[in-house]
Design a protein around this motif. Structure first.
Motif, PDB file in Angstrom:
ATOM      1  N   LYS A   1     -50.042 -10.626  24.524  1.00 48.67           N
ATOM      2  CA  LYS A   1     -49.480 -11.335  25.666  1.00 48.67           C
ATOM      3  C   LYS A   1     -47.968 -11.539  25.561  1.00 48.67           C
ATOM      4  O   LYS A   1     -47.415 -12.405  26.216  1.00 48.67           O
ATOM      5  N   GLN A   2     -47.328 -10.765  24.695  1.00 49.63           N
ATOM      6  CA  GLN A   2     -45.876 -10.936  24.570  1.00 49.63           C
ATOM      7  C   GLN A   2     -45.133  -9.663  24.952  1.00 49.63           C
ATOM      8  O   GLN A   2     -45.686  -8.565  24.958  1.00 49.63           O
ATOM      9  N   SER A   3     -43.857  -9.842  25.274  1.00 47.76           N
ATOM     10  CA  SER A   3     -42.987  -8.718  25.605  1.00 47.76           C
ATOM     11  C   SER A   3     -41.764  -8.774  24.704  1.00 47.76           C
ATOM     12  O   SER A   3     -41.463  -9.818  24.140  1.00 47.76           O
ATOM     13  N   ARG A   4     -41.092  -7.638  24.584  1.00 47.20           N
ATOM     14  CA  ARG A   4     -39.915  -7.603  23.722  1.00 47.20           C
ATOM     15  C   ARG A   4     -38.642  -7.384  24.543  1.00 47.20           C
ATOM     16  O   ARG A   4     -38.634  -6.610  25.492  1.00 47.20           O
TER      17      ARG A   4
ATOM     18  N   ALA B   1     -31.824 -22.404  27.732  1.00 50.31           N
ATOM     19  CA  ALA B   1     -31.503 -23.101  28.982  1.00 50.31           C
ATOM     20  C   ALA B   1     -32.449 -22.641  30.093  1.00 50.31           C
ATOM     21  O   ALA B   1     -32.786 -23.398  30.999  1.00 50.31           O
ATOM     22  N   GLY B   2     -32.892 -21.383  29.991  1.00 50.60           N
ATOM     23  CA  GLY B   2     -33.822 -20.864  30.990  1.00 50.60           C
ATOM     24  C   GLY B   2     -35.264 -21.285  30.710  1.00 50.60           C
ATOM     25  O   GLY B   2     -36.177 -20.829  31.389  1.00 50.60           O
ATOM     26  N   GLY B   3     -35.474 -22.109  29.695  1.00 48.82           N
ATOM     27  CA  GLY B   3     -36.818 -22.595  29.391  1.00 48.82           C
ATOM     28  C   GLY B   3     -37.740 -21.531  28.808  1.00 48.82           C
ATOM     29  O   GLY B   3     -38.961 -21.672  28.818  1.00 48.82           O
ATOM     30  N   VAL B   4     -37.141 -20.463  28.293  1.00 51.13           N
ATOM     31  CA  VAL B   4     -37.972 -19.380  27.761  1.00 51.13           C
ATOM     32  C   VAL B   4     -38.438 -19.731  26.352  1.00 51.13           C
ATOM     33  O   VAL B   4     -37.669 -20.242  25.536  1.00 51.13           O
ATOM     34  N   PHE B   5     -39.696 -19.461  26.050  1.00 55.09           N
ATOM     35  CA  PHE B   5     -40.245 -19.741  24.740  1.00 55.09           C
ATOM     36  C   PHE B   5     -40.148 -18.487  23.878  1.00 55.09           C
ATOM     37  O   PHE B   5     -40.853 -17.511  24.104  1.00 55.09           O
ATOM     38  N   VAL B   6     -39.234 -18.514  22.909  1.00 50.68           N
ATOM     39  CA  VAL B   6     -39.020 -17.327  22.079  1.00 50.68           C
ATOM     40  C   VAL B   6     -39.902 -17.409  20.850  1.00 50.68           C
ATOM     41  O   VAL B   6     -39.983 -18.454  20.212  1.00 50.68           O
TER      42      VAL B   6
ATOM     43  N   GLU C   1     -45.145 -13.493  30.950  1.00 49.48           N
ATOM     44  CA  GLU C   1     -44.747 -14.006  32.265  1.00 49.48           C
ATOM     45  C   GLU C   1     -43.279 -14.442  32.296  1.00 49.48           C
ATOM     46  O   GLU C   1     -42.722 -14.694  33.356  1.00 49.48           O
ATOM     47  N   GLN C   2     -42.642 -14.505  31.131  1.00 52.24           N
ATOM     48  CA  GLN C   2     -41.226 -14.897  31.135  1.00 52.24           C
ATOM     49  C   GLN C   2     -40.296 -13.706  30.914  1.00 52.24           C
ATOM     50  O   GLN C   2     -39.088 -13.884  30.766  1.00 52.24           O
ATOM     51  N   LEU C   3     -40.873 -12.505  30.911  1.00 50.05           N
ATOM     52  CA  LEU C   3     -40.044 -11.336  30.594  1.00 50.05           C
ATOM     53  C   LEU C   3     -38.929 -11.112  31.607  1.00 50.05           C
ATOM     54  O   LEU C   3     -37.770 -10.905  31.247  1.00 50.05           O
ATOM     55  N   VAL C   4     -39.288 -11.161  32.895  1.00 48.57           N
ATOM     56  CA  VAL C   4     -38.298 -10.845  33.928  1.00 48.57           C
ATOM     57  C   VAL C   4     -37.098 -11.776  33.802  1.00 48.57           C
ATOM     58  O   VAL C   4     -35.940 -11.336  33.759  1.00 48.57           O
ATOM     59  N   LYS C   5     -37.406 -13.044  33.681  1.00 52.33           N
ATOM     60  CA  LYS C   5     -36.352 -14.037  33.540  1.00 52.33           C
ATOM     61  C   LYS C   5     -35.525 -13.803  32.262  1.00 52.33           C
ATOM     62  O   LYS C   5     -34.294 -13.863  32.267  1.00 52.33           O
TER      63      LYS C   5
ATOM     64  N   GLU D   1     -26.231  -2.597  25.616  1.00 58.85           N
ATOM     65  CA  GLU D   1     -27.256  -2.568  26.665  1.00 58.85           C
ATOM     66  C   GLU D   1     -28.439  -3.463  26.331  1.00 58.85           C
ATOM     67  O   GLU D   1     -28.606  -3.905  25.201  1.00 58.85           O
ATOM     68  N   VAL D   2     -29.238  -3.706  27.376  1.00 60.52           N
ATOM     69  CA  VAL D   2     -30.445  -4.506  27.197  1.00 60.52           C
ATOM     70  C   VAL D   2     -31.643  -3.620  27.527  1.00 60.52           C
ATOM     71  O   VAL D   2     -31.679  -2.989  28.576  1.00 60.52           O
ATOM     72  N   THR D   3     -32.576  -3.538  26.618  1.00 64.94           N
ATOM     73  CA  THR D   3     -33.805  -2.817  26.917  1.00 64.94           C
ATOM     74  C   THR D   3     -34.966  -3.786  26.718  1.00 64.94           C
ATOM     75  O   THR D   3     -34.807  -4.823  26.080  1.00 64.94           O
ATOM     76  N   SER D   4     -36.100  -3.438  27.272  1.00 67.83           N
ATOM     77  CA  SER D   4     -37.235  -4.338  27.081  1.00 67.83           C
ATOM     78  C   SER D   4     -38.521  -3.545  27.139  1.00 67.83           C
ATOM     79  O   SER D   4     -38.549  -2.418  27.633  1.00 67.83           O
ATOM     80  N   SER D   5     -39.552  -4.135  26.602  1.00 61.92           N
ATOM     81  CA  SER D   5     -40.859  -3.514  26.686  1.00 61.92           C
ATOM     82  C   SER D   5     -41.895  -4.576  27.028  1.00 61.92           C
ATOM     83  O   SER D   5     -42.091  -5.524  26.278  1.00 61.92           O
ATOM     84  N   PRO D   6     -42.547  -4.427  28.182  1.00 58.46           N
ATOM     85  CA  PRO D   6     -43.550  -5.408  28.568  1.00 58.46           C
ATOM     86  C   PRO D   6     -44.842  -5.184  27.796  1.00 58.46           C
ATOM     87  O   PRO D   6     -45.706  -6.059  27.742  1.00 58.46           O
ATOM     88  N   ALA D   7     -44.959  -4.021  27.193  1.00 58.77           N
ATOM     89  CA  ALA D   7     -46.245  -3.699  26.588  1.00 58.77           C
ATOM     90  C   ALA D   7     -46.114  -3.593  25.081  1.00 58.77           C
ATOM     91  O   ALA D   7     -46.022  -2.517  24.528  1.00 58.77           O
ATOM     92  N   ILE D   8     -46.069  -4.749  24.440  1.00 58.81           N
ATOM     93  CA  ILE D   8     -46.073  -4.708  22.984  1.00 58.81           C
ATOM     94  C   ILE D   8     -47.327  -5.422  22.473  1.00 58.81           C
ATOM     95  O   ILE D   8     -47.938  -6.205  23.191  1.00 58.81           O
TER      96      ILE D   8
END
Ligand code: ADP
Ligand code: ASP
Ligand code: MG
Length: 592
Positions: free
Chosen positions: A446-449, A471-476, A499-503, A519-526
Motif C-alpha cells: 500500500k505504499q508508493s515511492r 506541512a502537506g500532512g504526508v506520512f513518510v 493515497e498520498q502519492l499525488v500530493k 528530477e522527480v520520479t515516482s512509482s505507485p507500484a512498489i
C-alpha cells in the motif's frame, strides 16, 4: 531460593578496594537469602592494555592467540574476587568460561554463545558458594578459548541469567542507569527509569556503549529483566524490560557511532545479484554493514553506499574489490572520517514530521548530512566525525530528551514467570542460544515511492524537502538518501501511503525546482517486504539471505533499510507476492 546474577564492569573492579566493595555487595545479596552468581569483567583498562601489548609484538596478531590473551584479563579479576570474598569469611569459587561450559562458535573476537552448562554452577550454589564467572569468554568445539566481542561481559551476564532462570540480572557499572544519550558526551542527558528491549537493542547497536547489544538480544529472547545500576550507590537504576516507560514517545534516546567508515561502489550494473556479490564477501568476513543505500542512475548503472566499523574498513574494501572483479564497477571510494548519529523511539512509527525535525535542527547548525537511512523506530544520519558530537547534542536538545516526562510513569513490577520458564526451556531445546530467530515476514503493497535525483550536497536540503512534505500532512515511512556521487549530487527517496502519492509528488516537484535538483520520479507500484526478528543486524547474514532469495528469483531491490529488529526492502510491486514466498522459503529454518 531466589537466584540473582550480578555483573561488575571493568571500572567497578578497577582496584583492590573496588573488588572488595563488589564482594561485599554480593555477600549482602546472599545474606538476604539469594543464591548469587557474579559475572566479572577485566580490571579497569586491562583489555585495552592487552590489545596494545599484542600490537607491540605483531601488527596483525592471529585471532586465536588474541582471544587466548584477552581472556586472561577476566581470569585475573575472577580469581581476585573469589579471594576477596574468602577474606570476608564467605564461600566463593571462580570459574572461567571453559570451566562453566560456555560453548561458543569458532569466530574468535566475536564468538556467539551456543549453549551454557548449568549443572556445575547449580551444584556450587547449592553448596553455599557465591559463583564468580569470568565474563566475555567461552570455548569452541575444539576447546579453543574464544571471546564475545568488546563489552561482551554484559552478554555473559544476561545469558547466565537466562539459562539459570535468575530472578534478577543486575548490571553494576559507572553510571546509574541508561540515559537518553551518553552522559559523558551530552551532560544534560537524563536517566530513564525503564526502557523497552527493542529501543535498547537499537540504541546499543547504534553506539550506546552502556550495554553490549547482544546482551539485549538475550534479554528479549529469553525474557530476562535487566537492571542497569551504579556500583557506587544503592539507588535503583534503569530496568530494561519488554514494556517501555513511554511507548508513545517519538524519540526516547539518541546515540552516536563515532568510528564509522563509508564505502561507495559507483557504476555497478543494476541487475539482480550484483550487490549480493559484494555483500556476501563482506558477510563472509563477519563484518556488519549498516546504512546500505542504493540508487539507480542513468544507463542502468547503480551506486551503492554503506558503512562499516572504521577498524574493519581495510577488510571490507578487500571484500568489495573481490566482488567488483566479478560484477564490474566504475570505481570504489571510501571515507574513514565519518560518524553516525541516530535517534530511536517506538512512537515515531505512528507520527509525522519526526525526521523533518531532526534534519531541520542539523541544518540550522550548518551540519551537512551525507547519508540518511530510517527504519520504523530509528533515523540515522551520516556526518563528518568532527561534527558528530555537536550533532548528537543538537538532536538531543531538539527532542527535549533532557526534560522529565510530565505524565506519571507506572512502576514496573515483575510478572510471575512460572509459565515463562517452561516456555523458555522449550525454546532452548535444540537451538544455539544466539541463533537468528525470525518471527515474521510481511508484505506491504500500500505504499508508493518518490525519488528526487540530482540533490545538491549542502546542509539543509533534506530539511527543506521534509519540511514541505510534513506541512502537506504526508506520512513518510522509509527515507534513504544516498551518498553524493563524484559529481556532487545525491538521490533522496522516500515512501508514502498510496493515497498520498499525488500530493507528495507535487510537493517534491516544487521543492526540487526551488533547490535546483534534477528530477522527480515516482512509482505507485512498489512492494515493501519486511523480515522481523531479533538481532538482525548483528547477524551479518540476514540481509544477504534476503538479497540472495530475491536475486535468485530475478527480483531487483529498489530500497533497503535495516535495524536490529527488522530489515525492509522495496521491490517492484508486481514482484511482491513472489518475493514474499521466496523470503518465507529462505528463512523457513529460523522462523519461530
Ligand atoms: P562497564 O565497564 O561497567 O561495562 P562501560 O564503559 O562499558 O562500563 O559502559 C558504561 C559507560 O557507557 C558510561 O560511562 C557512559 O559513558 C557510556 N554510555 C554510552 N551511552 C550511554 C547511555 N545511553 N546511558 C548511559 N551510559 C552510556
Ligand atoms: N573486558 C572486556 C572488554 O573490555 C569485556 C567487558 O568488559 O565487557 O571489552
Ligand atoms: Mg561495558
Amino acid at each position: 531460593m531466589p537466584l540473582i546474577v550480578q555483573k561488575f564492569g571493568g571500572s567497578s573492579v578497577a582496584t583492590p578496594e573496588k573488588i572488595l566493595k563488589a564482594a561485599r555487595r554480593a555477600i549482602r545479596a546472599q545474606q538476604e537469602g539469594n543464591q548469587v552468581v557474579m559475572v566479572v569483567s577485566a580490571m579497569g583498562d586491562t583489555t585495552d592494555d592487552l590489545l596494545e601489548l599484542a600490537a607491540q609484538v605483531n601488527e596483525r596478531p592471529p585471532a586465536r592467540e588474541m582471544d587466548m590473551l584477552l581472556s586472561t584479563g577476566e581470569q585475573i579479576s575472577v580469581a581476585l574476587m573469589a579471594m576477596a570474598i574468602h577474606s570476608l569469611g564467605n564461600k566463593a569459587i571462580s570459574l572461567t568460561g571453559a570451566q562453566i561450559g560456555v560453548k561458543t562458535d569458532a569466530s574468535y573476537r566475536k564468538a556467539r554463545i551456543k549453549s551454557i552448562e548449568t549443572s556445575r554452577m547449580r551444584k556450587l550454589l547449592d553448596e553455599g558458594n557465591i559463583v564468580i564467572a569470568a565474563g566475555f569468554q567461552g570455548i569452541d568445539e575444539d576447546f579453543n578459548i574464544t571471546t564475545l566481542g568488546r563489552g561482551g561481559s554484559d552478554t555473559t551476564a544476561v545469558a547466565l541469567a537466562a539459562v539459570l532462570r535468575a530472578d534478577a540480572c543486575e548490571i553494576y557499572t559507572d553510571v546509574d542507569g541508561v540515559y537518553t544519550t551518553d552522559p559523558r558526551v551530552v551532560p544534560e542527558a537524563r536517566r530513564v527509569s525503564r526502557i523497552g528491549y527493542d529501543e535498547m537493542l537499537e540504541l546499543a547497536s547504534l553506539g550506546a556503549g552502556v550495554m553490549h547489544s547482544r546482551s539485549i538480544e538475550f534479554g528479549k529472547k529469553f525474557d530476562v529483566p535487566i537492571h542497569v545500576r551504579s556500583s557506587f550507590t544503592d539507588q535503583p537504576g534503569t530496568m530494561i524490560v519488554a514494556e517501555p516507560e513511554r511507548p508513545d514517545m517519538a524519540v526516547s534516546g539518541a546515540a552516536i557511532t563515532k568510528d564509522e567508515a563509508r564505502i561507495t561502489v559507483e557504476g555497478i550494473p543494476d541487475v539482480p545479484g550484483t550487490s549480493l556479490e559484494i555483500f556476501k564477501r563482506i558477510a563472509d568476513r563477519n563484518i556488519s554493514v549498516d546504512m546500505i543505500v542504493q540508487n539507480v542512475g542513468e544507463s542502468g548503472k547503480a551506486d551503492v553506499s554503506f558503512t562499516v566499523p572504521r577498524n574493519e574498513l581495510d577488510a571490507a574494501l578487500e571484500a568489495v574489490r573481490e566482488g567488483v572483479r566479478i560484477v564490474g564497477a566504475a570505481g570504489i571510494t571510501s571515507d574513514d572520517s565519518v560518524a553516525k548519529v541516530s535517534v530511536v523511539g517506538l512512537g515515531m512509527a505512528r507520527q509525522t514530521g519526526v525526521a523533518e525535525r531532526m534534519f531541520r535542527a542539523l541544518a540550522a547548525a550548518g551540519i551537512n548530512i551525507q547519508m540518511i537511512t530510517t527504519s520504523e523506530i530509528k533515523i540515522s544520519v551520516l556526518v563528518r566525525r568532527d561534527e558528530a558530537q555537536k550533532a548528537l547534542r543538537i538532536v538531543h536538545q531538539e527532542f527535549e530528551l533532557d526534560k522529565e516526562p510530565t505524565t506519571p510513569i507506572e512502576p514496573w513490577t515483575p510478572k510471575s514467570s512460572q509459565s515463562d520458564a517452561a516456555d523458555v526451556i522449550a525454546r532452548l531445546q535444540g537451538i544455539n542460544m544466539e541463533d537468528l530467530t525470525i518471527d515474521d515476514i510481511q508484505l506491504d503493497s500500500k505504499q508508493s515511492r518518490v525519488t528526487i535525483s540530482g540533490v545538491p550536497d549542502a546542509p539543509g536540503i533534506a530539511a527543506k524537502v521534509f519540511e514541505q512534505v510534513a506541512a502537506g500532512g504526508v506520512f513518510v515511512d522509509m527515507i534513504v538518501q544516498s551518498h553524493p556521487t563524484s559529481s556532487g549530487e545525491a538521490t533522496l527517496s522516500f515512501t508514502v501511503p498510496d493515497e498520498q502519492l499525488v500530493k507528495s509528488v507535487e510537493v517534491a516537484k516544487q521543492v526540487a525546482k526551488s533547490l535546483a535538483c534534477k528530477e522527480v520520479t515516482s512509482s505507485p507500484a512498489i512492494a515493501k517486504l519486511s523480515v522481523s526478528g531479533v538481532g538482525l543486524r548483528t547477524h551479518t547474514g540476514v540481509a544477504i539471505r534476503m538479497f540472495k532469495a530475491l536475486s535468485d528469483a530475478g527480483i531487483n531491490l529498489e530500497m533497503i533499510n535495516t535495524s536490529e529488529v527488522r530489515v525492509n526492502v522495496v521491490v517492484d510491486g508486481a514482484a511482491g507476492e513472489r518475493g514474499m514466498k521466496q523470503l518465507q522459503q529462505a528463512f523457513s529454518d529460523v522462523m519461530r
